[in-house]
Design a protein around this motif. Structure first.
Motif, PDB file in Angstrom:
ATOM      1  N   PRO A 580     -11.659   3.824  -8.577  1.00  8.65           N
ATOM      2  CA  PRO A 580     -12.495   3.946  -9.774  1.00  8.65           C
ATOM      3  C   PRO A 580     -13.726   3.052  -9.680  1.00  8.65           C
ATOM      4  O   PRO A 580     -13.759   2.081  -8.912  1.00  8.65           O
ATOM      5  CB  PRO A 580     -11.555   3.478 -10.899  1.00  8.65           C
ATOM      6  CG  PRO A 580     -10.169   3.641 -10.351  1.00  8.65           C
ATOM      7  CD  PRO A 580     -10.290   3.399  -8.881  1.00  8.65           C
ATOM      8  N   ALA A 581     -14.716   3.346 -10.459  1.00 10.86           N
ATOM      9  CA  ALA A 581     -15.934   2.539 -10.484  1.00 10.86           C
ATOM     10  C   ALA A 581     -15.598   1.101 -10.837  1.00 10.86           C
ATOM     11  O   ALA A 581     -14.760   0.831 -11.703  1.00 10.86           O
ATOM     12  CB  ALA A 581     -16.917   3.117 -11.507  1.00 10.86           C
ATOM     13  N   GLY A 582     -16.262   0.185 -10.157  1.00 11.46           N
ATOM     14  CA  GLY A 582     -16.037  -1.225 -10.408  1.00 11.46           C
ATOM     15  C   GLY A 582     -14.906  -1.825  -9.603  1.00 11.46           C
ATOM     16  O   GLY A 582     -14.659  -3.026  -9.684  1.00 11.46           O
ATOM     17  N   GLN A 583     -14.220  -0.990  -8.826  1.00  8.08           N
ATOM     18  CA  GLN A 583     -13.138  -1.490  -7.978  1.00  8.08           C
ATOM     19  C   GLN A 583     -13.507  -1.323  -6.511  1.00  8.08           C
ATOM     20  O   GLN A 583     -14.264  -0.429  -6.140  1.00  8.08           O
ATOM     21  CB  GLN A 583     -11.825  -0.764  -8.262  1.00  8.08           C
ATOM     22  CG  GLN A 583     -11.264  -1.018  -9.650  1.00  8.08           C
ATOM     23  CD  GLN A 583      -9.886  -0.423  -9.835  1.00  8.08           C
ATOM     24  OE1 GLN A 583      -9.148  -0.224  -8.869  1.00  8.08           O
ATOM     25  NE2 GLN A 583      -9.521  -0.138 -11.080  1.00  8.08           N
ATOM     26  N   ALA A 584     -12.949  -2.196  -5.687  1.00  9.00           N
ATOM     27  CA  ALA A 584     -13.226  -2.120  -4.249  1.00  9.00           C
ATOM     28  C   ALA A 584     -12.160  -2.886  -3.489  1.00  9.00           C
ATOM     29  O   ALA A 584     -11.418  -3.702  -4.059  1.00  9.00           O
ATOM     30  CB  ALA A 584     -14.617  -2.687  -3.932  1.00  9.00           C
ATOM     31  N   ARG A 585     -12.109  -2.621  -2.189  1.00 11.31           N
ATOM     32  CA  ARG A 585     -11.181  -3.328  -1.316  1.00 11.31           C
ATOM     33  C   ARG A 585     -11.962  -4.074  -0.245  1.00 11.31           C
ATOM     34  O   ARG A 585     -13.034  -3.632   0.183  1.00 11.31           O
ATOM     35  CB  ARG A 585     -10.214  -2.361  -0.626  1.00 11.31           C
ATOM     36  CG  ARG A 585      -9.398  -1.466  -1.533  1.00 11.31           C
ATOM     37  CD  ARG A 585      -8.430  -0.614  -0.716  1.00 11.31           C
ATOM     38  NE  ARG A 585      -7.779   0.419  -1.521  1.00 11.31           N
ATOM     39  CZ  ARG A 585      -8.207   1.667  -1.630  1.00 11.31           C
ATOM     40  NH1 ARG A 585      -9.295   2.042  -0.969  1.00 11.31           N
ATOM     41  NH2 ARG A 585      -7.567   2.534  -2.379  1.00 11.31           N
ATOM     42  N   THR A 604     -11.423  -5.798  -9.165  1.00  9.12           N
ATOM     43  CA  THR A 604     -12.268  -5.132 -10.128  1.00  9.12           C
ATOM     44  C   THR A 604     -13.335  -6.118 -10.570  1.00  9.12           C
ATOM     45  O   THR A 604     -13.084  -7.328 -10.643  1.00  9.12           O
ATOM     46  CB  THR A 604     -11.466  -4.631 -11.349  1.00  9.12           C
ATOM     47  OG1 THR A 604     -12.341  -3.952 -12.244  1.00  9.12           O
ATOM     48  CG2 THR A 604     -10.817  -5.782 -12.087  1.00  9.12           C
ATOM     49  N   THR A 605     -14.530  -5.627 -10.801  1.00  9.91           N
ATOM     50  CA  THR A 605     -15.618  -6.483 -11.288  1.00  9.91           C
ATOM     51  C   THR A 605     -16.110  -5.950 -12.621  1.00  9.91           C
ATOM     52  O   THR A 605     -16.245  -4.739 -12.816  1.00  9.91           O
ATOM     53  CB  THR A 605     -16.794  -6.511 -10.290  1.00  9.91           C
ATOM     54  OG1 THR A 605     -17.235  -5.164 -10.046  1.00  9.91           O
ATOM     55  CG2 THR A 605     -16.354  -7.129  -8.978  1.00  9.91           C
ATOM     56  N   ASP A 606     -16.365  -6.878 -13.543  1.00  7.51           N
ATOM     57  CA  ASP A 606     -16.856  -6.501 -14.870  1.00  7.51           C
ATOM     58  C   ASP A 606     -18.369  -6.670 -14.946  1.00  7.51           C
ATOM     59  O   ASP A 606     -18.986  -7.279 -14.068  1.00  7.51           O
ATOM     60  CB  ASP A 606     -16.189  -7.370 -15.945  1.00  7.51           C
ATOM     61  CG  ASP A 606     -14.680  -7.170 -15.972  1.00  7.51           C
ATOM     62  OD1 ASP A 606     -14.229  -6.093 -15.552  1.00  7.51           O
ATOM     63  OD2 ASP A 606     -13.974  -8.105 -16.401  1.00  7.51           O
TER      64      ASP A 606
END
Length: 732
Positions: A580-585, A604-606
């Motif tokens: 989903p948007a805002g998430q990454a590995r 996740t980043t806000d």
């Protein structure tokens, strides 16, 4: 307080060969028996048992009741050694590990030497690596002697007998004799020079999960840490040292301090003061009333920015060469492209849950010390030097450690406590408050890494240059370990990075921060090196517009164990699947202490720049595994420790003083902030590797690489802190 380097003679100890021979031949004999009751699970005894009927070596005692006592050559500080290491003895001795009583080993750098280090030390992720063969041999030696004693009593061939669950069984007849009934006869036998160890296929304990033997004592309160020491007539002291590095005590109000009910004494030292009282609260109140005043000294204006500039300047000049393969400079000059980066990592405190403490009873004839230490022999030697006492006059009573992380590899706290106890009649427990502990720690060094790579038109790495500037812990701790001007710890994780690059140059520039004491911190070189190397590899992958996993894998053909853990971690994390948007590995690889570890962190980043680790996958190949539960726990704790440091950990200096005071401004992850952690252990018959530190090392770049994947911002300076927060929202 200035710490003297450890003398070469202290570190010489004995050779690995001598140590292994000692455990096989049994330099200590048996003695008369004083019976013991059947111990509870993992019972820990405070005094060394020397009176058991059967003592074939320095680690093992068996009495006539069949009670097995194991003398631990390493200390338990939460890492699970008091479960996994007794499993080594119990495996070969054929006894129930739950019924093995455990004793702390006394200070002795010859008998209980760590064969991988050269002194009696718990550290460097060496507990299993250093004891795996010696302690199995110790158990097997006792087993062979007990079987031989039983065979002689029955007048049968020893090959017809076997050890089983604390007994010797004669196969053809089914006759049985418990170990307790054989110890007197076994003690009279010659100790065999060679014994056959079990094959891995025959293991019953090694490789199987086993619950922690020390848990019950920690839950019911019977476990004894250094701070739990209580002696008749004991006083309590709270210590305060100069708040600036190198400062001196100028004055204090002794009358006001003594006016506090319970305060009995004020002890002045050049750079510290201690208030002695009936209890800790009175001592703290007395210290506040004393209001000590300090001369700031030569570091009165020192700041973190000064140290960063010092290291940046140092990194401009060539250093001692740690690795030079091919000709990196020439290849880089001819390369189609070049990538450069600088990474900075801050001072870090240890912040162990049990603050620094030490109980001392000084008399004219002896010095007794109750403490939790990773280096009992070196601690004893330091006190001998301070007091002028002989070895037998300095008695170190070691305890469980409420966290070590390298902090209790140092003996500065014990030396300080002895300095205070020299002025106090009777036993005194010296306690550092949390604030004093954090502001007078010995810190993980500030490091400055300058990296460059030459790449071809497709972004493939052709040449690699890495210069490290920072403090040398080893130069202070053990100068003899410096070879060709290289601190082996400072370049660990850099000079031995895992990738197959033909032209590579790594050098190191020693640059000591003015007055700031530095020490080991749950992996220094590997922690620092892995962050710099794995972050830079990620930069190279981005420069080549390639997937970070694929870029790494392409450079690991000659390192199959590293490639395997990397690919397994990616597979388990679902690498490449949309998020989903805002998430990454992010992914990272660590090779250190004989182990291979890969981790993937999903975040996740806000909008406000907050980074939240959601999940972490860890694959570890640490060779032969003794207790899988211990490995998983160490990986999990290492990940939490590393995430705390990467997100929040930072000791800053202003006007010569450490600014942080407690967990409010030296943050660690709260329980609700800890991500889901999945640990997979690769089955292996390779030699055991270390697990205490590499888990911490790997997670830091995995986190920051995930941040880049999510935000496009490359984190080159730790901690992450507010780097992603919009400028308008940053705290002033």
């Amino acid at each position: 307080m200035k710490l003297e380097p450890i003398a070469d003679s202290d570190l010489a100890g004995v050779s690995r060969r001598h140590f292994l021979a000692f455990t096989a031949t049994g330099a200590l004999g048996g003695g008369m028996l004083l019976g013991f009751g059947l111990p509870a699970r993992g019972e820990l005894r405070d005094s060394l048992t020397t009176d058991a009927a059967f003592a074939p070596n320095a680690f093992l005692r068996i009495d006539r009741a069949g009670v097995v006592t194991f003398v631990m050559p390493v200390i338990e500080m939460g890492q699970g050694t008091y479960t996994s290491i007794p499993m080594l003895i119990a495996e070969e001795l054929e006894v129930d590990v739950d019924k093995v009583a455990i004793e702390h080993s006394p200070p002795d750098d010859k008998i209980y030497v760590n064969p991988l280090i050269g002194v009696q030390m718990t550290g460097g992720s060496t507990a299993i690596r250093g004891t795996y063969v010696p302690l199995r041999r110790a158990g097997a030696t006792a087993r062979v002697m007990l079987v031989t004693a039983a065979a002689q009593r029955w007048s049968v061939d020893p090959s017809s007998c076997r050890a089983q669950n604390g007994e010797v069984v004669h196969g053809p007849t089914g006759r049985r004799l418990g170990y307790g009934g054989l110890v007197d006869a076994a003690a009279k036998l010659p100790v065999p020079e060679k014994v056959v160890l079990k094959e891995p296929a025959d293991f019953k304990l090694i490789g199987t999960p086993h619950r922690r033997l020390d848990t019950s004592g920690k839950v019911n309160g019977f476990a004894k840490f250094g701070i739990d020491s209580r002696l008749p007539g004991m006083k309590f002291a709270v210590v305060s040292a100069s708040p600036t590095f190198g400062g001196k005590l100028v004055s204090l109000d002794e009358a006001k301090a003594k006016a506090v009910p319970g305060v009995s004494q004020v002890v002045r030292l050049d750079d510290a003061v201690a208030i002695v009282a009936r209890h800790t609260w009175a001592a703290k109140q007395g210290l506040a009333a004393a209001d000590p005043q300090w001369e700031a000294g030569s570091n009165a204006r020192l700041s973190t920015a000064d140290i960063s500039r010092q290291l940046a300047s140092a990194s401009e000049r060539p250093g001692a060469v740690a690795r030079h393969d091919g000709d990196a400079a020439a290849v880089m000059a001819q390369a189609a492209g070049r990538v450069d980066a600088v990474y900075e990592q801050p001072f870090l405190a240890h912040a162990a849950m049990e603050p620094m403490n030490c109980t001392v009873h000084m008399t004219k004839d002896a010095c007794d010390i109750w403490v939790g230490t990773q280096v009992p022999g070196l601690t004893q030697a330091a006190v001998m030097k301070l007091t002028g006492f002989k070895r037998e006059q300095v008695r170190v009573h070691n305890h469980l450690l409420g966290g070590g992380f390298g902090r209790r590899l140092e003996f500065d706290g014990t030396v300080r406590a002895v300095q205070i106890a020299q002025h106090v009649e009777g036993p005194v427990q010296v306690i550092w408050t949390r604030e004093e502990d954090i502001q007078h720690d010995m810190y993980r060094p500030y490091y400055y890494d300058r990296l460059s790579a030459g790449v071809d038109t497709k972004g493939k790495t052709l040449a690699w240059s890495h210069r490290i500037a920072g403090s040398s812990i080893v130069a202070r701790y053990s100068p003899a370990w410096i070879k060709d001007g290289i601190d082996p710890d400072a370049v660990d994780g850099s000079a031995n990075q895992p990738y197959g690059i033909a032209d590579i140059h790594v050098d190191w520039v020693a640059a000591e921060p003015p007055g700031v004491p530095t020490a080991f911190w749950r992996g220094v070189g590997v922690t620092r090196g892995t962050f710099a190397v794995e972050s830079f590899v990620d930069e190279l992958a981005a420069n080549a517009k390639q997937d970070p996993l694929d870029y790494r894998v392409a450079m690991l053909d000659k390192n199959p164990r590293a490639k395997t853990v990397l690919q397994l971690a990616a597979q388990q994390a679902g690498w490449g699947k949309p998020l989903p948007a805002g998430q990454a590995r992010g992914i990272a690889l660590c090779t250190g202490f004989g182990s291979y570890i890969a981790q993937v962190v999903q975040i996740t980043t806000d909008k406000d720049g907050t980074v939240t680790p959601m999940r972490a996958w860890c694959v570890v190949d640490c060779g032969v595994v003794v207790n899988p539960d211990t490995v998983r726990a160490q990986m999990e704790s290492g990940i939490v420790f590393g995430l705390s440091a990467a997100l929040h950990g930072e000791i800053t200096i202003k006007n010569g003083r450490v600014e942080q005071t407690n967990f409010g401004d030296y943050r660690v992850l709260r329980i609700n902030e800890i991500p889901q952690i999945d640990v997979h252990i690769v089955k292996s018959l390779e030699a055991p590797g270390g697990i205490g530190e590499p888990g911490t090392s790997c997670v830091m770049p995995a986190l920051t690489n995930a941040i880049f994947a999510a935000s496009g911002k490359r984190i080159r300076k730790l901690p992450v802190g507010e780097q992603l927060r919009p400028a308008s929202q940053k705290l002033v």
